[in-house]
Design a protein around this motif. Structure first.
Motif, PDB file in Angstrom:
ATOM      1  N   THR A 177       0.817  -1.217   0.000  1.00 39.65           N
ATOM      2  CA  THR A 177       0.000   0.000   0.000  1.00 39.65           C
ATOM      3  C   THR A 177       0.851   1.266   0.000  1.00 39.65           C
ATOM      4  O   THR A 177       0.455   2.287  -0.577  1.00 39.65           O
ATOM      5  CB  THR A 177      -0.923   0.027   1.241  1.00 39.65           C
ATOM      6  OG1 THR A 177      -1.715  -1.161   1.251  1.00 39.65           O
ATOM      7  CG2 THR A 177      -1.839   1.241   1.228  1.00 39.65           C
ATOM      8  N   ASN A 178       2.041   1.206   0.607  1.00 39.21           N
ATOM      9  CA  ASN A 178       2.807   2.429   0.875  1.00 39.21           C
ATOM     10  C   ASN A 178       4.179   2.519   0.219  1.00 39.21           C
ATOM     11  O   ASN A 178       4.881   3.505   0.424  1.00 39.21           O
ATOM     12  CB  ASN A 178       3.004   2.571   2.389  1.00 39.21           C
ATOM     13  CG  ASN A 178       1.701   2.738   3.138  1.00 39.21           C
ATOM     14  OD1 ASN A 178       1.105   3.807   3.148  1.00 39.21           O
ATOM     15  ND2 ASN A 178       1.233   1.661   3.773  1.00 39.21           N
ATOM     16  N   TYR A 179       4.580   1.505  -0.582  1.00 39.71           N
ATOM     17  CA  TYR A 179       5.972   1.482  -1.037  1.00 39.71           C
ATOM     18  C   TYR A 179       6.346   2.647  -1.951  1.00 39.71           C
ATOM     19  O   TYR A 179       7.529   2.997  -2.079  1.00 39.71           O
ATOM     20  CB  TYR A 179       6.308   0.151  -1.717  1.00 39.71           C
ATOM     21  CG  TYR A 179       5.726  -0.030  -3.100  1.00 39.71           C
ATOM     22  CD1 TYR A 179       6.430   0.358  -4.243  1.00 39.71           C
ATOM     23  CD2 TYR A 179       4.476  -0.604  -3.286  1.00 39.71           C
ATOM     24  CE1 TYR A 179       5.900   0.185  -5.504  1.00 39.71           C
ATOM     25  CE2 TYR A 179       3.937  -0.789  -4.539  1.00 39.71           C
ATOM     26  CZ  TYR A 179       4.650  -0.392  -5.644  1.00 39.71           C
ATOM     27  OH  TYR A 179       4.111  -0.567  -6.900  1.00 39.71           O
ATOM     28  N   LYS A 180       5.369   3.273  -2.579  1.00 36.54           N
ATOM     29  CA  LYS A 180       5.670   4.408  -3.455  1.00 36.54           C
ATOM     30  C   LYS A 180       5.896   5.693  -2.677  1.00 36.54           C
ATOM     31  O   LYS A 180       6.307   6.706  -3.243  1.00 36.54           O
ATOM     32  CB  LYS A 180       4.550   4.587  -4.480  1.00 36.54           C
ATOM     33  CG  LYS A 180       4.451   3.440  -5.479  1.00 36.54           C
ATOM     34  CD  LYS A 180       3.368   3.675  -6.511  1.00 36.54           C
ATOM     35  CE  LYS A 180       3.289   2.512  -7.499  1.00 36.54           C
ATOM     36  NZ  LYS A 180       2.238   2.735  -8.528  1.00 36.54           N
ATOM     37  N   GLN A 181       5.609   5.654  -1.380  1.00 35.51           N
ATOM     38  CA  GLN A 181       5.849   6.804  -0.501  1.00 35.51           C
ATOM     39  C   GLN A 181       7.203   6.607   0.197  1.00 35.51           C
ATOM     40  O   GLN A 181       7.677   5.498   0.360  1.00 35.51           O
ATOM     41  CB  GLN A 181       4.743   6.913   0.553  1.00 35.51           C
ATOM     42  CG  GLN A 181       3.334   6.767   0.026  1.00 35.51           C
ATOM     43  CD  GLN A 181       3.006   7.751  -1.082  1.00 35.51           C
ATOM     44  OE1 GLN A 181       3.407   8.915  -1.018  1.00 35.51           O
ATOM     45  NE2 GLN A 181       2.291   7.304  -2.097  1.00 35.51           N
ATOM     46  N   ASP A 182       7.798   7.694   0.620  1.00 34.72           N
ATOM     47  CA  ASP A 182       9.110   7.614   1.285  1.00 34.72           C
ATOM     48  C   ASP A 182       8.910   7.424   2.786  1.00 34.72           C
ATOM     49  O   ASP A 182       9.207   8.307   3.588  1.00 34.72           O
ATOM     50  CB  ASP A 182       9.913   8.886   1.003  1.00 34.72           C
ATOM     51  CG  ASP A 182      11.359   8.771   1.469  1.00 34.72           C
ATOM     52  OD1 ASP A 182      11.826   7.626   1.630  1.00 34.72           O
ATOM     53  OD2 ASP A 182      12.012   9.815   1.667  1.00 34.72           O
ATOM     54  N   GLU A 183       8.382   6.232   3.149  1.00 34.60           N
ATOM     55  CA  GLU A 183       8.115   5.947   4.559  1.00 34.60           C
ATOM     56  C   GLU A 183       9.309   5.246   5.197  1.00 34.60           C
ATOM     57  O   GLU A 183       9.990   4.441   4.567  1.00 34.60           O
ATOM     58  CB  GLU A 183       6.866   5.071   4.701  1.00 34.60           C
ATOM     59  CG  GLU A 183       5.598   5.653   4.076  1.00 34.60           C
ATOM     60  CD  GLU A 183       5.090   6.886   4.821  1.00 34.60           C
ATOM     61  OE1 GLU A 183       5.730   7.299   5.807  1.00 34.60           O
ATOM     62  OE2 GLU A 183       4.056   7.440   4.401  1.00 34.60           O
ATOM     63  N   ARG A 218      10.640  -4.174  -3.560  1.00 31.55           N
ATOM     64  CA  ARG A 218       9.290  -3.923  -4.120  1.00 31.55           C
ATOM     65  C   ARG A 218       9.326  -2.767  -5.109  1.00 31.55           C
ATOM     66  O   ARG A 218       8.701  -2.834  -6.171  1.00 31.55           O
ATOM     67  CB  ARG A 218       8.299  -3.620  -2.982  1.00 31.55           C
ATOM     68  CG  ARG A 218       6.869  -3.371  -3.492  1.00 31.55           C
ATOM     69  CD  ARG A 218       6.309  -4.617  -4.120  1.00 31.55           C
ATOM     70  NE  ARG A 218       5.036  -4.402  -4.784  1.00 31.55           N
ATOM     71  CZ  ARG A 218       4.877  -4.189  -6.082  1.00 31.55           C
ATOM     72  NH1 ARG A 218       5.943  -4.117  -6.892  1.00 31.55           N
ATOM     73  NH2 ARG A 218       3.677  -4.046  -6.603  1.00 31.55           N
ATOM     74  N   LYS A 219      10.057  -1.709  -4.775  1.00 32.73           N
ATOM     75  CA  LYS A 219      10.170  -0.559  -5.664  1.00 32.73           C
ATOM     76  C   LYS A 219      10.815  -0.956  -6.998  1.00 32.73           C
ATOM     77  O   LYS A 219      10.326  -0.608  -8.084  1.00 32.73           O
ATOM     78  CB  LYS A 219      11.014   0.536  -5.007  1.00 32.73           C
ATOM     79  CG  LYS A 219      10.369   1.281  -3.851  1.00 32.73           C
ATOM     80  CD  LYS A 219      11.390   2.221  -3.215  1.00 32.73           C
ATOM     81  CE  LYS A 219      10.801   3.023  -2.068  1.00 32.73           C
ATOM     82  NZ  LYS A 219       9.930   4.111  -2.536  1.00 32.73           N
ATOM     83  N   LEU A 220      11.914  -1.719  -6.918  1.00 33.90           N
ATOM     84  CA  LEU A 220      12.669  -2.055  -8.121  1.00 33.90           C
ATOM     85  C   LEU A 220      11.950  -3.083  -8.991  1.00 33.90           C
ATOM     86  O   LEU A 220      12.065  -3.056 -10.220  1.00 33.90           O
ATOM     87  CB  LEU A 220      14.070  -2.539  -7.749  1.00 33.90           C
ATOM     88  CG  LEU A 220      14.969  -1.472  -7.108  1.00 33.90           C
ATOM     89  CD1 LEU A 220      16.328  -2.052  -6.756  1.00 33.90           C
ATOM     90  CD2 LEU A 220      15.128  -0.265  -8.025  1.00 33.90           C
ATOM     91  N   ILE A 221      11.203  -4.000  -8.376  1.00 33.56           N
ATOM     92  CA  ILE A 221      10.428  -4.963  -9.157  1.00 33.56           C
ATOM     93  C   ILE A 221       9.343  -4.232  -9.952  1.00 33.56           C
ATOM     94  O   ILE A 221       9.121  -4.508 -11.138  1.00 33.56           O
ATOM     95  CB  ILE A 221       9.826  -6.051  -8.240  1.00 33.56           C
ATOM     96  CG1 ILE A 221      10.930  -7.029  -7.820  1.00 33.56           C
ATOM     97  CG2 ILE A 221       8.699  -6.807  -8.940  1.00 33.56           C
ATOM     98  CD1 ILE A 221      10.527  -7.995  -6.737  1.00 33.56           C
ATOM     99  N   TYR A 243      11.293   7.420  -6.138  1.00 29.49           N
ATOM    100  CA  TYR A 243      12.621   8.031  -6.192  1.00 29.49           C
ATOM    101  C   TYR A 243      12.485   9.418  -6.829  1.00 29.49           C
ATOM    102  O   TYR A 243      12.150   9.540  -8.012  1.00 29.49           O
ATOM    103  CB  TYR A 243      13.577   7.180  -7.026  1.00 29.49           C
ATOM    104  CG  TYR A 243      13.822   5.800  -6.455  1.00 29.49           C
ATOM    105  CD1 TYR A 243      14.728   5.605  -5.420  1.00 29.49           C
ATOM    106  CD2 TYR A 243      13.128   4.697  -6.952  1.00 29.49           C
ATOM    107  CE1 TYR A 243      14.947   4.333  -4.893  1.00 29.49           C
ATOM    108  CE2 TYR A 243      13.343   3.425  -6.422  1.00 29.49           C
ATOM    109  CZ  TYR A 243      14.243   3.253  -5.398  1.00 29.49           C
ATOM    110  OH  TYR A 243      14.449   2.002  -4.876  1.00 29.49           O
ATOM    111  N   ASN A 244      12.762  10.458  -6.060  1.00 24.72           N
ATOM    112  CA  ASN A 244      12.544  11.823  -6.554  1.00 24.72           C
ATOM    113  C   ASN A 244      13.640  12.286  -7.499  1.00 24.72           C
ATOM    114  O   ASN A 244      13.437  13.209  -8.284  1.00 24.72           O
ATOM    115  CB  ASN A 244      12.425  12.795  -5.376  1.00 24.72           C
ATOM    116  CG  ASN A 244      11.174  12.528  -4.542  1.00 24.72           C
ATOM    117  OD1 ASN A 244      10.144  12.125  -5.082  1.00 24.72           O
ATOM    118  ND2 ASN A 244      11.269  12.753  -3.242  1.00 24.72           N
TER     119      ASN A 244
END
Length: 273
Positions: A177-183, A218-221, A243-244
């Motif tokens: 749910t949150n991996y696209k956020q910088d948590e 998760r981000k890289l996949i 990634y900004n």
């Protein structure tokens, strides 16, 4: 694939044809499950080659670039299905956190129950017309049996409590749910009412990776899926997965994959031509 489900028996004749005329690396719009009963095939996925010892399960999620290269002793079953046909499957969910899913199975389970279930599914699939409702239930039973066997092997090889497994599954759902956020790691620990140290301990015990490594995976996949399947720029893809800065995304991607995102895209395009 114009049908919701397909199954092929990997017998001597079928394997002989594949060995003589091996398929090129490809990507497809469906899920694929290989129940490997015998043999030592090679599997190429996302530019990595693995030799698989039977008995084993190989799962390839929708969109992955892969190539299955059996030896002449390879026997088993190849199942292809739309995700909507078996939405309860945990394979699809866990594939978001690992480049490839394959694991060994116990000889007893593989050569008896799994082979029997696949034979029953094949019988219903080759009926005229195919009995898809029965196949759905049998496929669920097959996936449940595989998951049960794998869970038992983990329990026998590691001391992992049920509470660790439960917390880990909740953690993965939070990441999804949150991996696209910088948590931060602390954010996930707070959501699970535990400490960052304990959450890292749980992740390493169950998955052999830290919290940060799982989030990064998760981000890289997701990034690799977008690189292969979309027309978005590398900068846009990096930004979409959290990634900004393009330079930081490229640095993280290169460290993990050994090549830059641009090089990855070039290799994928060349393979699929």
């Amino acid at each position: 694939m114009d049908k919701p489900f397909l199954i092929y028996k990997l017998d001597a004749a079928t394997i002989g044809e594949i060995v003589q005329d091996p398929p090129a690396p490809h990507r497809h719009e469906y899920e694929e499950l290989i129940v490997l009963l015998d043999g030592t095939p090679e599997h190429f996925i996302d530019f990595r080659k693995q030799t698989i010892q039977s008995p084993a399960i190989i799962y390839v999620s929708k969109g992955k670039i892969h190539q299955f290269m059996p030896d002449l002793q390879t026997r088993g079953w190849l199942i292809q299905y739309q995700n909507e046909f078996a939405p309860q499957s945990s394979f699809h969910f866990y594939s978001n956190f690992a480049d490839t899913i394959h694991y060994s199975l116990s000889q007893h389970t593989c050569h008896n129950r799994l082979d029997t279930l696949c034979s029953l599914i094949y019988e219903d699939f080759t009926a005229n017309p195919p009995r898809y409702q029965v196949i759905k239930h049998l496929l669920l039973a097959l996936l449940t049996q595989i998951d049960s066997d794998h869970t038992l092997q983990i329990a026998e090889s590691k001391t992992v409590s049920n509470s660790y497994t439960s917390t880990f599954d909740k953690f993965l759902k939070l990441v999804e749910t949150n991996y696209k956020q910088d948590e931060s790691v602390q954010f996930y620990a707070d959501q699970l009412n535990t400490s960052a140290r304990n959450l890292n301990l749980i992740c390493r015990s169950v998955f052999d990776k830290s919290v940060s490594e799982i989030i990064e995976d998760r981000k890289l996949i997701e990034a690799k899926q977008l690189i292969v399947s979309s027309d978005k720029t590398i900068s846009e893809i990096g930004f979409e997965v959290g990634y900004n800065e393009k330079s930081y995304f490229t640095r993280v991607f290169s460290k993990r994959e050994g090549i830059t995102p641009t090089e990855f895209k070039k290799k994928a395009v060349a393979l699929l031509q």
